[in-house]
Design a protein around this motif. Structure first.
Motif, mmCIF file in Angstrom:
data_model
loop_
_atom_site.group_PDB
_atom_site.id
_atom_site.type_symbol
_atom_site.label_atom_id
_atom_site.label_comp_id
_atom_site.label_asym_id
_atom_site.label_seq_id
_atom_site.Cartn_x
_atom_site.Cartn_y
_atom_site.Cartn_z
ATOM 1 N N LEU A 442 16.495 -10.860 -25.476
ATOM 2 C CA LEU A 442 17.510 -11.873 -25.753
ATOM 3 C C LEU A 442 17.287 -12.491 -27.124
ATOM 4 O O LEU A 442 18.237 -12.665 -27.908
ATOM 5 C CB LEU A 442 17.466 -12.948 -24.663
ATOM 6 N N VAL A 443 16.049 -12.817 -27.444
ATOM 7 C CA VAL A 443 15.737 -13.399 -28.747
ATOM 8 C C VAL A 443 16.085 -12.423 -29.864
ATOM 9 O O VAL A 443 16.613 -12.820 -30.915
ATOM 10 C CB VAL A 443 14.259 -13.827 -28.817
ATOM 11 N N GLU A 444 15.809 -11.146 -29.648
ATOM 12 C CA GLU A 444 16.158 -10.139 -30.657
ATOM 13 C C GLU A 444 17.653 -10.146 -30.933
ATOM 14 O O GLU A 444 18.091 -10.070 -32.091
ATOM 15 C CB GLU A 444 15.729 -8.752 -30.185
ATOM 16 N N ALA A 445 18.459 -10.279 -29.887
ATOM 17 C CA ALA A 445 19.916 -10.278 -30.067
ATOM 18 C C ALA A 445 20.379 -11.527 -30.803
ATOM 19 O O ALA A 445 21.106 -11.441 -31.799
ATOM 20 C CB ALA A 445 20.603 -10.169 -28.711
ATOM 21 N N VAL A 446 19.960 -12.700 -30.345
ATOM 22 C CA VAL A 446 20.518 -13.944 -30.880
ATOM 23 C C VAL A 446 19.935 -14.317 -32.232
ATOM 24 O O VAL A 446 20.513 -15.157 -32.931
ATOM 25 C CB VAL A 446 20.355 -15.106 -29.890
ATOM 26 N N SER A 447 18.836 -13.698 -32.631
ATOM 27 C CA SER A 447 18.267 -13.995 -33.949
ATOM 28 C C SER A 447 19.106 -13.402 -35.071
ATOM 29 O O SER A 447 19.030 -13.853 -36.217
ATOM 30 C CB SER A 447 16.831 -13.468 -34.033
ATOM 31 N N ARG A 448 19.901 -12.376 -34.760
ATOM 32 C CA ARG A 448 20.838 -11.797 -35.732
ATOM 33 C C ARG A 448 22.213 -11.764 -35.070
ATOM 34 O O ARG A 448 22.691 -10.726 -34.633
ATOM 35 C CB ARG A 448 20.388 -10.394 -36.137
ATOM 36 N N PRO A 449 22.851 -12.928 -34.971
ATOM 37 C CA PRO A 449 24.017 -13.056 -34.091
ATOM 38 C C PRO A 449 25.303 -12.422 -34.588
ATOM 39 O O PRO A 449 26.224 -12.221 -33.793
ATOM 40 C CB PRO A 449 24.184 -14.569 -33.972
ATOM 41 N N PHE A 450 25.378 -12.096 -35.877
ATOM 42 C CA PHE A 450 26.647 -11.591 -36.419
ATOM 43 C C PHE A 450 26.710 -10.074 -36.520
ATOM 44 O O PHE A 450 27.775 -9.526 -36.795
ATOM 45 C CB PHE A 450 26.881 -12.206 -37.810
ATOM 46 N N ASP A 451 25.598 -9.397 -36.312
ATOM 47 C CA ASP A 451 25.522 -7.957 -36.525
ATOM 48 C C ASP A 451 25.616 -7.207 -35.206
ATOM 49 O O ASP A 451 24.712 -7.313 -34.363
ATOM 50 C CB ASP A 451 24.209 -7.577 -37.216
ATOM 51 N N VAL A 452 26.696 -6.451 -35.024
ATOM 52 C CA VAL A 452 26.825 -5.611 -33.832
ATOM 53 C C VAL A 452 25.775 -4.506 -33.888
ATOM 54 O O VAL A 452 25.656 -3.806 -34.894
ATOM 55 C CB VAL A 452 28.233 -5.001 -33.734
ATOM 56 N N ARG A 453 25.005 -4.382 -32.808
ATOM 57 C CA ARG A 453 23.961 -3.356 -32.766
ATOM 58 C C ARG A 453 24.047 -2.573 -31.467
ATOM 59 O O ARG A 453 24.414 -3.132 -30.430
ATOM 60 C CB ARG A 453 22.578 -4.023 -32.892
ATOM 61 N N PRO A 454 23.743 -1.276 -31.524
ATOM 62 C CA PRO A 454 23.816 -0.461 -30.306
ATOM 63 C C PRO A 454 22.802 -0.925 -29.274
ATOM 64 O O PRO A 454 21.713 -1.397 -29.605
ATOM 65 C CB PRO A 454 23.494 0.955 -30.812
ATOM 66 N N GLY A 455 23.194 -0.790 -28.029
ATOM 67 C CA GLY A 455 22.297 -1.135 -26.936
ATOM 68 C C GLY A 455 22.294 -2.596 -26.551
ATOM 69 O O GLY A 455 21.545 -2.993 -25.651
ATOM 70 N N LEU A 456 23.122 -3.408 -27.209
ATOM 71 C CA LEU A 456 23.124 -4.841 -26.929
ATOM 72 C C LEU A 456 24.449 -5.316 -26.330
ATOM 73 O O LEU A 456 24.781 -6.502 -26.389
ATOM 74 C CB LEU A 456 22.824 -5.636 -28.208
ATOM 75 N N ASP A 457 25.196 -4.404 -25.727
ATOM 76 C CA ASP A 457 26.521 -4.750 -25.208
ATOM 77 C C ASP A 457 26.458 -5.895 -24.204
ATOM 78 O O ASP A 457 27.322 -6.790 -24.205
ATOM 79 C CB ASP A 457 27.174 -3.539 -24.548
ATOM 80 N N ARG A 458 25.467 -5.901 -23.345
ATOM 81 C CA ARG A 458 25.418 -6.926 -22.298
ATOM 82 C C ARG A 458 25.185 -8.320 -22.879
ATOM 83 O O ARG A 458 25.516 -9.324 -22.253
ATOM 84 C CB ARG A 458 24.356 -6.585 -21.253
ATOM 85 N N TYR A 459 24.628 -8.382 -24.079
ATOM 86 C CA TYR A 459 24.378 -9.678 -24.709
ATOM 87 C C TYR A 459 25.642 -10.250 -25.348
ATOM 88 O O TYR A 459 25.660 -11.417 -25.737
ATOM 89 C CB TYR A 459 23.258 -9.560 -25.732
ATOM 90 N N ALA A 460 26.670 -9.428 -25.463
ATOM 91 C CA ALA A 460 27.954 -9.894 -25.996
ATOM 92 C C ALA A 460 28.968 -10.145 -24.894
ATOM 93 O O ALA A 460 30.046 -10.668 -25.166
ATOM 94 C CB ALA A 460 28.515 -8.858 -26.977
ATOM 95 N N ALA A 461 28.623 -9.795 -23.664
ATOM 96 C CA ALA A 461 29.577 -9.891 -22.559
ATOM 97 C C ALA A 461 29.555 -11.273 -21.923
ATOM 98 O O ALA A 461 28.494 -11.894 -21.809
ATOM 99 C CB ALA A 461 29.255 -8.837 -21.511
ATOM 100 N N PRO A 462 30.721 -11.769 -21.481
ATOM 101 C CA PRO A 462 30.762 -13.060 -20.780
ATOM 102 C C PRO A 462 29.985 -13.003 -19.472
ATOM 103 O O PRO A 462 29.619 -11.936 -18.983
ATOM 104 C CB PRO A 462 32.263 -13.273 -20.528
ATOM 105 N N ALA A 463 29.763 -14.158 -18.905
ATOM 106 C CA ALA A 463 29.064 -14.239 -17.629
ATOM 107 C C ALA A 463 29.859 -13.532 -16.542
ATOM 108 O O ALA A 463 31.092 -13.538 -16.556
ATOM 109 C CB ALA A 463 28.848 -15.698 -17.253
ATOM 110 N N PRO A 464 29.178 -12.905 -15.586
ATOM 111 C CA PRO A 464 29.899 -12.284 -14.467
ATOM 112 C C PRO A 464 30.607 -13.339 -13.638
ATOM 113 O O PRO A 464 30.186 -14.507 -13.606
ATOM 114 C CB PRO A 464 28.782 -11.594 -13.674
ATOM 115 N N PRO A 465 31.685 -12.963 -12.953
ATOM 116 C CA PRO A 465 32.472 -13.951 -12.189
ATOM 117 C C PRO A 465 31.658 -14.701 -11.144
ATOM 118 O O PRO A 465 31.980 -15.844 -10.816
ATOM 119 C CB PRO A 465 33.556 -13.085 -11.521
ATOM 120 N N ASP A 466 30.611 -14.088 -10.631
ATOM 121 C CA ASP A 466 29.837 -14.739 -9.567
ATOM 122 C C ASP A 466 28.724 -15.636 -10.100
ATOM 123 O O ASP A 466 27.920 -16.166 -9.327
ATOM 124 C CB ASP A 466 29.242 -13.690 -8.618
#
Length: 476
Positions: A442-466
């Protein structure tokens, strides 16, 4: 490197001894480093490899203090949820001292969770792993977003048990800041009735943060106006990324304009001005949409504290302070408007406030995911976010007609923020299973928040409905 080679100044303790209680951190049974911001360590001139050693970990918990340093608990007052507490202070924290970084800047090195101090007010002075790791994650994200913030250097598990609703593993956070001077610092000094002490605090703040004020005709009014400008800019930047601080007490508003104290904070999922995430904010005082007004209220409390310095004539001092505070709304409005124009890629000189206002109404009515929307607007069919697709379609045509720069939008609209379900997942893994993997990713993803990177799709997805309603806790 060794503790003996680290130069920690005791400037605050030396210059403002009236606000500093010399104290020692508690000795912990089995300290173990959990996370370390190696880049920040390098910026501070600290050897990351040494910080990982037993001696380095003892330094990070305050159990090995460099010679000449004077760890202190700082005194301050504060309005907490509107009620004034004259004597707060660092109940579970210590300022180890000031360190000069590799760029020549003076930075505070500060601990949280280091044990009871004379300001503990019945608390145990300790902190748990989860809340300290939350501060680490959120401060890394805020730094990545370019928002002024205190920084988390390290989190150390203490080996002690902390008792809250349930027994929890204990931790100490090592935090870095431009300083820990707060609105509450000035409130405490003013409350003593010692104008010379209040002047010393103000002069310290000017020298540390707003040196241009020293040359003004009225330095203390200029100091106040500098803080007003810094906070107007800061809160606008919070609003532009959907950040909800959660506990905007006057003891949590810095003079430097840095974000401090990531307790019951969160990044908003569905856009809602009434969004509240703090478990103790029952009345919504610190809701997302209230943050600009609360900041102004806090600044009014700073103005009250500074009145004896602004002018010896009380009526004249009030007149000047009110006039200076009057600039806040304009400064905030300009900062927020400029930020929204950038988020929407609007051309320079575009002037139609209705375009932004109408969009915010649409986002609220459809409870649109705030982060995803702005990225999708530049590259995808953002209409999928809306209940009233036709209304959004009409707005989109107005937006397209002004020729937005979609490439520029991607430079200011983050892909990755610390989404609440991912933060909770990471904290649960670290606390319950001693697994730091989810947090590190998670820290790896949010430390570079503007750069789309492969393998990080779930970190860009909204919360699940439940995922449901989200509540955070301050950790004390």
């Amino acid at each position: 490197m060794s503790t003996a080679t680290i130069a920690l100044d005791n400037r605050f303790a030396r210059e403002l001894s009236e606000l500093a209680v010399p104290w020692k951190a508690e000795e912990f049974p089995d300290p173990r480093l959990l996370v370390l911001d190696e880049r920040l360590a390098a910026d501070l001139g600290l050897d990351a490899a040494w910080l990982r050693t037993p001696d380095g970990v003892r330094f990070l918990t305050g159990n090995a203090v460099p010679e000449g340093a004077t760890p202190v608990a700082q005194a301050y007052s504060g309005h907490q949820f509107g009620g004034f507490s004259p004597r707060l202070g660092d109940g579970r924290a210590l300022l180890l001292g000031e360190i000069t970084d590799t760029a020549g800047r003076i930075r505070d090195l500060h601990l949280k969770g280091s044990g009871r101090t004379p300001f503990a007010r019945g608390g145990d002075g300790l902190a748990a792993v989860g809340p300290m790791l939350r501060e680490y994650v959120i401060s890394r994200a805020m730094s990545g977003l370019g928002i002024p913030t205190t920084r988390s250097l390290a989190v150390v598990a203490t080996g002690a048990t902390v008792y809250r609703e349930t027994p929890l593993p204990g931790a100490v956070l090592a935090r870095v800041a431009s300083s820990h001077l707060r609105v509450g610092t000035f409130q405490f000094a003013q409350l003593t009735g010692d104008v010379d002490l209040l002047r010393k605090v103000a002069d310290h703040a000017i020298a540390r943060h707003h040196p241009d004020a020293a040359g003004a005709a009225n330095p203390y009014r200029a100091l106040f106006e500098a803080v007003v400008a810094a906070q107007a800019s800061l809160v606008a930047r919070w609003m532009l990324v959907g950040f909800v601080h959660g506990v905007m007490n006057t003891d949590n508003m810095t003079i430097s304009g840095e974000t401090i104290d990531y307790g019951p904070c969160a990044f908003m999922d569905a856009f809602d001005p009434a969004a509240v995430y703090s478990s103790i904010d029952h009345g919504g005082r610190y809701a997302y949409g209230n943050q600009p007004v609360v900041a102004e209220w806090n600044l009014a409390r700073l103005a009250e504290a500074l009145l004896p310095l602004v002018d010896p004539d009380q009526d004249r001092a009030v007149e000047l302070a009110v006039e200076s505070l009057g600039g806040y709304r304009r400064l905030y409005g300009e900062a927020f408007s400029a930020g929204m124009h950038a988020k929407l890629g609007l051309p320079a000189g575009f002037d139609d406030p209705g375009l932004v206002d109408d969009l915010l109404t649409l986002l609220r009515d459809s409870r649109v995911d705030f982060t995803s929307f702005f990225r999708d607007l530049s590259a995808a069919d953002a209409s999928v976010h809306f209940v009233d697709v036709a209304a959004f379609g009409e707005w989109r045509e107005r937006w397209r007609a002004v020729g937005p720069d979609t490439a520029a939008m991607d430079r200011v609209n983050p892909v990755y923020v610390p989404r609440n379900h991912l933060v909770e997942e990471a904290l649960a893994a670290a606390t319950d299973d001693d697994d730091l993997g989810p947090l590190e990713r998670l820290v790896e993803a949010v430390s570079r928040p503007f750069d789309v990177r492969p393998g990080l799709d779930r970190y860009a997805a909204p919360a699940p409905p439940d995922f449901g309603a989200y509540r955070t806790f301050c950790g004390t």
